[in-house]
Design a protein around this motif. Sequence first.
Motif, PDB file in Angstrom:
ATOM      1  N   LEU A 240       0.852  -1.183   0.000  1.00 31.12           N
ATOM      2  CA  LEU A 240       0.000   0.000   0.000  1.00 31.12           C
ATOM      3  C   LEU A 240       0.888   1.233   0.000  1.00 31.12           C
ATOM      4  O   LEU A 240       1.783   1.368   0.843  1.00 31.12           O
ATOM      5  N   LEU A 241       0.663   2.120  -0.974  1.00 32.13           N
ATOM      6  CA  LEU A 241       1.474   3.324  -1.082  1.00 32.13           C
ATOM      7  C   LEU A 241       0.581   4.544  -0.907  1.00 32.13           C
ATOM      8  O   LEU A 241      -0.477   4.634  -1.522  1.00 32.13           O
ATOM      9  N   LEU A 242       1.002   5.468  -0.055  1.00 29.17           N
ATOM     10  CA  LEU A 242       0.179   6.655   0.192  1.00 29.17           C
ATOM     11  C   LEU A 242       1.016   7.912  -0.045  1.00 29.17           C
ATOM     12  O   LEU A 242       2.063   8.093   0.563  1.00 29.17           O
ATOM     13  N   ASP A 243       0.544   8.749  -0.964  1.00 31.56           N
ATOM     14  CA  ASP A 243       1.280   9.956  -1.327  1.00 31.56           C
ATOM     15  C   ASP A 243       0.700  11.150  -0.573  1.00 31.56           C
ATOM     16  O   ASP A 243      -0.389  11.613  -0.909  1.00 31.56           O
TER      17      ASP A 243
ATOM     18  N   VAL B  29      -0.571  -4.851   6.005  1.00 30.46           N
ATOM     19  CA  VAL B  29      -0.030  -4.825   4.653  1.00 30.46           C
ATOM     20  C   VAL B  29       1.180  -3.878   4.642  1.00 30.46           C
ATOM     21  O   VAL B  29       1.163  -2.831   5.289  1.00 30.46           O
ATOM     22  N   THR B  30       2.234  -4.282   3.945  1.00 26.87           N
ATOM     23  CA  THR B  30       3.435  -3.450   3.849  1.00 26.87           C
ATOM     24  C   THR B  30       3.045  -2.088   3.275  1.00 26.87           C
ATOM     25  O   THR B  30       2.452  -2.014   2.204  1.00 26.87           O
ATOM     26  N   SER B  31       3.347  -1.015   3.998  1.00 19.90           N
ATOM     27  CA  SER B  31       2.875   0.297   3.569  1.00 19.90           C
ATOM     28  C   SER B  31       3.998   1.316   3.569  1.00 19.90           C
ATOM     29  O   SER B  31       4.860   1.301   4.445  1.00 19.90           O
ATOM     30  N   ILE B  32       3.978   2.182   2.564  1.00 16.25           N
ATOM     31  CA  ILE B  32       4.918   3.295   2.526  1.00 16.25           C
ATOM     32  C   ILE B  32       4.101   4.566   2.375  1.00 16.25           C
ATOM     33  O   ILE B  32       3.234   4.637   1.500  1.00 16.25           O
ATOM     34  N   PHE B  33       4.322   5.540   3.222  1.00 16.91           N
ATOM     35  CA  PHE B  33       3.648   6.808   2.970  1.00 16.91           C
ATOM     36  C   PHE B  33       4.653   7.948   2.911  1.00 16.91           C
ATOM     37  O   PHE B  33       5.685   7.940   3.567  1.00 16.91           O
ATOM     38  N   VAL B  34       4.317   8.895   2.031  1.00 14.32           N
ATOM     39  CA  VAL B  34       5.179  10.045   1.787  1.00 14.32           C
ATOM     40  C   VAL B  34       4.638  11.219   2.594  1.00 14.32           C
ATOM     41  O   VAL B  34       3.433  11.417   2.657  1.00 14.32           O
ATOM     42  N   THR B  35       5.534  11.946   3.228  1.00 11.19           N
ATOM     43  CA  THR B  35       5.076  13.127   3.947  1.00 11.19           C
ATOM     44  C   THR B  35       6.201  14.139   4.062  1.00 11.19           C
ATOM     45  O   THR B  35       7.374  13.789   3.969  1.00 11.19           O
TER      46      THR B  35
END
Lengths: 261, 349
Positions: B158-161, B188-194
Motif C-alpha cells: 500500500l502506497l500513500l502519497d 499490509v506493507t505500507s509506505i507513505f510520503v510526507t
Amino acid sequence: MGLTLTWLSVIILIPLAALFLKTFELSLDQFWGVITSRRTLNALKISFGLSFAAACVNLVMGTIIVWALVRYRFPGRRLFDAIVDIPFALPTAVAGVALTQLFAQKGWLGAPLAELGIKVAFTPIGIFVAMVFIGIPFVVRTVQPVLIDLDVEIEEAAASLGANRWHTVFRVILPSLIPALLTGFALAFARAVGEYGSVIFIAGNLPNVSEIAPLLVVIRLSEFRYADATAIAVVMLVASFLIIFLINRLQRWAQARIPVH
Amino acid sequence: MAIEVKNIVKKFGSFAALDNVDLKVADGELLALLGPSGSGKTTLLRIIAGLDWPDSGEVAIDGENALTRGASERQVGFVFQHYALFRHMTVFENVAFGLRVQPRAIRKDEATIRARVKELLDLVQLDWLSNRYPSQLSGGQRQRIALARALAIEPRILLLDEPFGALDAKVRKELRQWLRSLHNEIHVTSIFVTHDQEEALEVANRVVVMDKGKIEQIGTPGEVYDNPATAFVHGFIGESIVLPVDVSGDAVRLDGRPLNIAAHGAASGAAKLFVRRHDMAIGPAGSGALDGAIRHVRSFGPIQRAEVALSGREGSTVIEIDAPRDRELQAGEIVSLQPRRYRIFATQD
C-alpha cells in the motif's frame, strides 16, 4: 430580473410569437396541407436527419480531436487548436463555396471520390459534409475545458486498481465527460439544423432530394407565400425545441450524477 | 510483501529527482518517506507503484522484478493526496471499481463484490455513506474512501502519497492515529510520503529521510530524532539550535573563543554545532560554554522558553532554549549555556 425578462422578450420571444401569429392566417387544414406536403416533409427529413448524422460524427471525431489537443504535446498543436475555430469565424457562404470547389467533380477531393463512384457535391452527402464542417468546433470547444480539468490522477488511480486502458476510457473518462459531450452534441446539432449559407452552395437544392428546410422557407418567402413559410418555420422551431429540451433533460440527469464541487 | 529498490536514478531534464537510491522495506512494515518538497520522495513512491519509470535501477516486490509490469499489473494500492475518487460514481461503486475491472477469469460474482465492499466500508467506518457521491463528502471521509478503494484489490503493498496533506490539522491528527491502528489490523506493507516530520515520527515504524534525491538516513523515529546521521537530518527533524564553529583536533571554537566541549571525532575545519533546545543547560554566568542575556521568557506547560542573545558574537545571535520550570528565569538575567547533548557536522559547501 426585469431587465433580463424584457431583453429576452424583445430579442427572442416577441419574434417567435410573431412567427406563430403569422401561421394563424392559415386554417388548420391549410396548415396541415403545407406541412404534410411531400416537399416539406422531405426537406424536414433531410434537415433533421442529416443534422443528426453530422452531430453524431462530430461527437466522435470532436472527442478524438479534443483528446489529442489536450493530452498530447506535438509540434503545431497551437496551430491546430486555432484551426478548430475557423468554421466559427468563416462567413458561411465562403465555407460553402470552398467546400463546393473541393468536392466538385473536378475538385481536389471530388475527383478521386468520383473515381470511386462517390459523388459529394450537389447531393445529400454534400449537405452532410457542410454540416460536419460547421459543427465540429462546437463539440471541441465545449469538451476541451472539461477534459483539461479532468485530473490525470484519476487515470492513474484507475490503472493502480488494475483497470486496463479500455476500462479507464469507458468507465472513468467518458462518463466524466458526458454532460459536456451532450452540450457539444446539442450545439452542433442545432447549428446544423439552422445552417443555410454553406449548405445551399454544395447541396444542389433539388426538391425532395437535397433541399433543406431553411431553403424551402426562403423559397416560399420569395414566392410571397409568407404563411406557408412560417408554417414550415414553426414546425422546425417546435421540433428543434423538443430535441434541445430532450438533450437538456439528459444533461440534467447526467449532471445530477456528477455534482460539481 | 517485501520491497527492494536498487540504484534507482530518475532525471527530469537535467534535474536529478532520484540519485542512486537504495531501499529495503521488510514485510509488514509501515515506512515513512520524509523530506522537503523536491527531495524525490513522491517520485520514488510513484516508481514503486509503476506510475513513473526510473532511468536506471531495479525495483523488486516480493523478490520479483516489478519493472516488467505496468501499474495495473502490480497489484499495488495507491492513495493520492487529492483522493482522485471517481466523481461520477457513488462511494460504493468507487470502492467496487477495482473488483469490477478484474479479468473475467478471476472476477468475483456480484454478491461477493457487494459483501467485500461492505466489509471495506465497515473497516473505514463509512458504510453509511455508500450511496453518496464523492463531492458530498468531507476531505477526511474522501481520503478514507480512497483508502478503502485501494484496499479492495487486496494489494500486495500500500502506497500513500501525502495522504493527509490536503486535510486540516485536527482531521489530520485523527486520521494519523486511525491509519496507525488500521495498519496494526491489516499488516499490509505500507509506505507513505510526507513532508510533516511529526506525522512521520508518530505513524511510522521506520523513517526514511530524503533530501535532493538522496536518502540521508533510515531509522526508527527514535534513531532519526536522537541520532541524526547528517546535518540535514538534524536540521530537518525537530527544532535545533545551529551555531557555526571551528574544529581543530578535539578543540571546538566559536568566533575564536574555545567552547569547552569535545569534537567527538568531527573533522577539523569549519563545522556546525547542532543542539536541541531542551539539551542546552542553563547555569549562572561564567559556568558554561556560552554566555548570553535572556531577552524574553515565555512559560507554558512543563517548560519555559527563553530567548537568549549570545554575547560576544558579531551582530546579535538570538537562540531559543527550552528549560524545565525548576528555576524561574528572568528577562535581563545573564546566564551561561552548556550543551548537554550535541552533534558537530563538518560544513559541506
